[in-house]
Design a protein around this motif. Structure first.
Motif, PDB file in Angstrom:
ATOM      1  N   UNK A  57      43.177 -23.987 -13.020  1.00  0.00           N
ATOM      2  CA  UNK A  57      43.283 -23.692 -11.588  1.00  0.00           C
ATOM      3  C   UNK A  57      42.057 -24.195 -10.827  1.00  0.00           C
ATOM      4  N   UNK A  58      40.875 -23.947 -11.425  1.00  0.00           N
ATOM      5  CA  UNK A  58      39.653 -24.374 -10.730  1.00  0.00           C
ATOM      6  C   UNK A  58      39.467 -25.887 -10.784  1.00  0.00           C
ATOM      7  N   UNK A  59      39.968 -26.498 -11.828  1.00  0.00           N
ATOM      8  CA  UNK A  59      39.904 -27.962 -11.905  1.00  0.00           C
ATOM      9  C   UNK A  59      40.784 -28.575 -10.809  1.00  0.00           C
ATOM     10  N   UNK A  60      41.981 -28.029 -10.665  1.00  0.00           N
ATOM     11  CA  UNK A  60      42.871 -28.514  -9.609  1.00  0.00           C
ATOM     12  C   UNK A  60      42.211 -28.315  -8.244  1.00  0.00           C
ATOM     13  N   UNK A  61      41.613 -27.135  -8.066  1.00  0.00           N
ATOM     14  CA  UNK A  61      40.921 -26.866  -6.802  1.00  0.00           C
ATOM     15  C   UNK A  61      39.825 -27.901  -6.544  1.00  0.00           C
ATOM     16  N   UNK A  62      39.055 -28.212  -7.587  1.00  0.00           N
ATOM     17  CA  UNK A  62      37.964 -29.182  -7.428  1.00  0.00           C
ATOM     18  C   UNK A  62      38.510 -30.540  -7.003  1.00  0.00           C
ATOM     19  N   UNK A  63      39.623 -30.938  -7.617  1.00  0.00           N
ATOM     20  CA  UNK A  63      40.220 -32.234  -7.258  1.00  0.00           C
ATOM     21  C   UNK A  63      40.686 -32.215  -5.800  1.00  0.00           C
ATOM     22  N   UNK A  64      41.323 -31.110  -5.430  1.00  0.00           N
ATOM     23  CA  UNK A  64      41.825 -30.995  -4.065  1.00  0.00           C
ATOM     24  C   UNK A  64      40.674 -31.016  -3.049  1.00  0.00           C
ATOM     25  N   UNK A  65      39.572 -30.359  -3.399  1.00  0.00           N
ATOM     26  CA  UNK A  65      38.409 -30.367  -2.505  1.00  0.00           C
ATOM     27  C   UNK A  65      37.839 -31.781  -2.351  1.00  0.00           C
ATOM     28  N   UNK A  66      37.847 -32.490  -3.480  1.00  0.00           N
ATOM     29  CA  UNK A  66      37.328 -33.865  -3.443  1.00  0.00           C
ATOM     30  C   UNK A  66      38.207 -34.738  -2.525  1.00  0.00           C
ATOM     31  N   UNK A  67      39.526 -34.597  -2.667  1.00  0.00           N
ATOM     32  CA  UNK A  67      40.436 -35.359  -1.809  1.00  0.00           C
ATOM     33  C   UNK A  67      40.217 -35.001  -0.339  1.00  0.00           C
ATOM     34  N   UNK A  68      40.025 -33.710  -0.109  1.00  0.00           N
ATOM     35  CA  UNK A  68      39.812 -33.199   1.233  1.00  0.00           C
ATOM     36  C   UNK A  68      38.549 -33.808   1.859  1.00  0.00           C
ATOM     37  N   UNK A  69      37.487 -33.869   1.050  1.00  0.00           N
ATOM     38  CA  UNK A  69      36.236 -34.444   1.539  1.00  0.00           C
ATOM     39  C   UNK A  69      36.432 -35.925   1.871  1.00  0.00           C
ATOM     40  N   UNK A  70      37.169 -36.620   1.009  1.00  0.00           N
ATOM     41  CA  UNK A  70      37.481 -38.030   1.283  1.00  0.00           C
ATOM     42  C   UNK A  70      38.171 -38.185   2.626  1.00  0.00           C
ATOM     43  N   UNK A  71      39.175 -37.348   2.821  1.00  0.00           N
ATOM     44  CA  UNK A  71      39.977 -37.469   4.036  1.00  0.00           C
ATOM     45  C   UNK A  71      39.124 -37.229   5.276  1.00  0.00           C
ATOM     46  N   UNK A  72      38.272 -36.193   5.196  1.00  0.00           N
ATOM     47  CA  UNK A  72      37.467 -35.858   6.369  1.00  0.00           C
ATOM     48  C   UNK A  72      36.533 -36.988   6.771  1.00  0.00           C
ATOM     49  N   UNK A  73      36.087 -37.762   5.789  1.00  0.00           N
ATOM     50  CA  UNK A  73      35.166 -38.850   6.093  1.00  0.00           C
ATOM     51  C   UNK A  73      35.881 -40.129   6.468  1.00  0.00           C
ATOM     52  N   UNK A  74      37.196 -40.124   6.371  1.00  0.00           N
ATOM     53  CA  UNK A  74      37.948 -41.351   6.658  1.00  0.00           C
ATOM     54  C   UNK A  74      38.255 -41.454   8.145  1.00  0.00           C
ATOM     55  N   UNK A  75      38.823 -42.575   8.507  1.00  0.00           N
ATOM     56  CA  UNK A  75      39.247 -42.818   9.882  1.00  0.00           C
ATOM     57  C   UNK A  75      40.174 -41.704  10.354  1.00  0.00           C
ATOM     58  N   UNK A  76      41.134 -41.327   9.497  1.00  0.00           N
ATOM     59  CA  UNK A  76      42.068 -40.270   9.869  1.00  0.00           C
ATOM     60  C   UNK A  76      41.341 -38.946  10.091  1.00  0.00           C
ATOM     61  N   UNK A  77      40.331 -38.670   9.255  1.00  0.00           N
ATOM     62  CA  UNK A  77      39.587 -37.425   9.389  1.00  0.00           C
ATOM     63  C   UNK A  77      38.842 -37.350  10.713  1.00  0.00           C
ATOM     64  N   UNK A  78      38.210 -38.436  11.092  1.00  0.00           N
ATOM     65  CA  UNK A  78      37.491 -38.455  12.367  1.00  0.00           C
ATOM     66  C   UNK A  78      38.498 -38.280  13.515  1.00  0.00           C
ATOM     67  N   UNK A  79      39.651 -38.941  13.385  1.00  0.00           N
ATOM     68  CA  UNK A  79      40.677 -38.837  14.426  1.00  0.00           C
ATOM     69  C   UNK A  79      41.202 -37.403  14.537  1.00  0.00           C
ATOM     70  N   UNK A  80      41.325 -36.715  13.391  1.00  0.00           N
ATOM     71  CA  UNK A  80      41.779 -35.322  13.417  1.00  0.00           C
ATOM     72  C   UNK A  80      40.838 -34.465  14.239  1.00  0.00           C
ATOM     73  N   UNK A  81      39.533 -34.635  13.979  1.00  0.00           N
ATOM     74  CA  UNK A  81      38.563 -33.811  14.700  1.00  0.00           C
ATOM     75  C   UNK A  81      38.489 -34.205  16.170  1.00  0.00           C
ATOM     76  N   UNK A  82      38.686 -35.491  16.428  1.00  0.00           N
ATOM     77  CA  UNK A  82      38.707 -35.953  17.821  1.00  0.00           C
ATOM     78  C   UNK A  82      39.875 -35.295  18.559  1.00  0.00           C
TER      79      UNK A  82
END
Lengths: 307, 251
Positions: free
Chosen positions: A156-181
């Protein structure tokens, strides 16, 4: 860095030293954090309040249950079916609903949460209704049966870690910046070429997929699911952990999930008053921690560095 | 460079009040065109129709010969029609740098899945946005505040940031709505120099303002009054027009 290493070692050692019931609670922490992460980035990065996450959590759980016990499929197929159904459902329902905003949107998602719960109860040919579905097989990983809380904890925690990593990727991407904008100034985002509505719908789908993933894990962990687990109260827990943890941070949902799972467990030894104490704790946390638990952690770490 | 705008016979009314009564005007390729008019003349309405925030009752808006009347705001933006707002619209909780990154949103591509997995395509998009933001930071002298949250900047700098962000989008046509409001005299001077420089580089600019001094930098000026264009031409000619003197200058 050193702090991270210590945290990792503690995390690794927990199943060996903590009691079975604590490890069990910590499995739920991870499951809640995965589902709550979806809610959290809708809230923190798109400004969308959702009370429908329990529906996708339920879809994931029932898909896992139905596909493995009724159809005899392998577990991964159940996971995929759940995520697929959730994605389609979120797209179909989200497209019109996400035209709303503010309180209206929150109320519409609440309605979705309620409808979902009713359907889980009523469609007993699929969900087993109040009786639920039992006998869901344990997951198996590299020949190891994940049939104890200790073993499931790592998955469960391994899956969580992977999901967090994906989440961090997304936030730093073009789409992530656009979401916050989009959250900050929707008009300006549109004027720069962001299709606000489509972007919201995509993030809603993503959030639903996370809810479903957590739900499927849940089903395989407890090996029995019934509609009781997918009520609006569950959706409120998911929203609560996002708010409490600090929805704008990556670690926030994990801290929020710790709070909503560990706190009731710790207070339950105090008898009937525990629900009241939990509620009081929540009120205090919300009032005194405007940036959530993650904000508190940041401040504490910041102070340590200054000292 | 392109960026020719043609507004043809645009009409609009709010609750029976005719705000625009058949407005037609052009912005020539590579020009710096001004649109002036007293308060209540319909400038903002016209501006919102050009950028797509309002649908006119009748009439068309065309960019480089293509009718964009039915396109949404974001479609027009992606097509290169950029606008700023009368009250500057920065993203307050994003850093100055991230604000500038959003400028090149229309020039980059990635998807949610690519972003999640940090695929090469998504990383390339982010890199391109960062490079453009760096360039904009230098050009508009925002380096000193690049990591500050945009909402904490003073008004004048927010306006500068909004302009820088729009320029980073490499627009075909840049539409500025009252860009001098809230600026002090020195800042207005700076703005004029900047706009002239941008225009010399080939950027087509439509400047909407009630500020005659600012609009003086435009080569062609259209005067809007009570929902109609009452005069057009270079500043000197427009200033001499008796209808303009009467309606706008109050002389």
């Amino acid at each position: 860095m050193a702090l991270g290493a210590v945290a990792f070692i503690v995390w690794l050692a927990v199943p060996a030293i903590a009691s079975r019931s604590i490890v069990d609670v910590l499995v739920f922490t991870a499951l809640y954090a995965i589902a709550g992460l979806g809610v959290s980035f809708l809230l923190g990065h798109c400004g969308i309040v959702t009370l429908a996450q329990s529906v996708f959590y339920g879809v994931g759980a029932y898909s896992a249950a139905y596909c493995t016990t009724q159809l005899g499929w392998a577990a991964p197929a159940g996971f995929l079916a759940g995520m697929g159904i959730s994605a389609i459902l979120a797209a179909v329902v989200g497209w019109p609903v996400l035209r709303l905003s503010g309180y209206f949107l929150a109320l519409a998602t609440l309605a979705l949460g309620i409808i979902g719960h009713v359907l889980f109860l009523e469609w007993d040919w699929l969900t087993g209704g109040t009786l639920g579905i039992g006998g869901i097989p344990h997951l198996e990983l590299f020949g190891l049966m994940l049939n104890t809380p200790q073993r499931f904890y790592y998955l469960a925690w391994l899956v969580l870690a992977i999901v967090l990593w994906l989440h961090a990727n997304l936030l730093n991407s073009r789409t992530g910046v656009a979401m916050r904008a989009l959250r900050d100034a929707p008009t300006a985002a549109a004027a720069l070429g962001v299709d606000n509505h489509a972007l919201k719908a995509k993030v809603f789908v993503l959030s639903a997929v996370l809810g479903s993933l957590a739900g499927s894990l849940f089903a395989h962990y407890v090996s029995f699911v019934s509609a009781d687990s997918f009520g609006v109260d569950r959706a409120i827990s998911f929203l609560l952990l996002a708010v409490l943890g600090g929805a704008r941070t990556i670690i926030g949902p994990v801290l929020g999930a710790l709070f909503v799972t560990v706190m009731p467990h710790a207070l339950s030894t105090l008898g009937d008053i525990h629900a009241l104490l939990f509620a009081a704790g929540l009120v205090v946390a919300v009032i005194f921690l405007p940036d959530g638990l993650a904000g508190l952690l940041q401040r504490a770490l910041g102070r340590r560095e200054q000292a | 460079m392109s960026g020719q705008l043609a507004v043809t016979d645009v009409r609009h009314s709010f609750r029976g009040l005719h705000v625009l009564r058949g407005v037609s005007f052009d912005v020539a390729n590579g020009s710096l065109t001004g649109l002036i008019g007293p308060n209540g003349a319909g400038k903002s309405t016209l501006f919102n129709i050009v950028s797509g925030f309002l649908r006119p009752d009748a009439g068309t808006v065309a960019l480089d010969g293509a009718d964009v009347s039915r396109q949404s705001v974001q479609q027009r933006a992606r097509g290169g029609l950029m606008r700023t707002f009368q009250t500057p619209q920065v993203f307050p909780h994003l850093s100055v740098f991230e604000n500038l990154m959003m400028g090149s949103y229309r020039l980059t591509h990635d998807g949610v899945l690519g972003g999640l997995l940090a695929l090469p395509r998504a990383r390339a998009a982010t890199r391109q946005m960062r490079e453009a933001a760096d360039a904009a930071c230098d050009r508009f002298h925002l380096g000193a505040v690049r990591d500050r949250l945009a909402g904490t900047l003073p008004g004048g700098q927010q306006r500068l940031l909004e302009l820088a962000r729009a320029v980073a989008a490499k627009p075909r046509l840049l539409c500025l709505d009252e860009p001098s409001s809230g600026l002090n005299a020195a800042e207005v001077e700076q703005l004029m120099t900047m706009l002239l420089a941008l225009n010399r580089e080939g950027l087509t600019i439509l400047l909407v303002s009630h500020d005659m001094n600012l609009v003086a930098i435009a080569s062609t000026i259209h005067v809007l009054c009570f929902g109609e264009i009452i005069a057009a031409g270079p500043l000197d000619r427009v200033r001499e027009d008796p209808r303009v003197r009467e309606a706008y200058l109050g002389v």
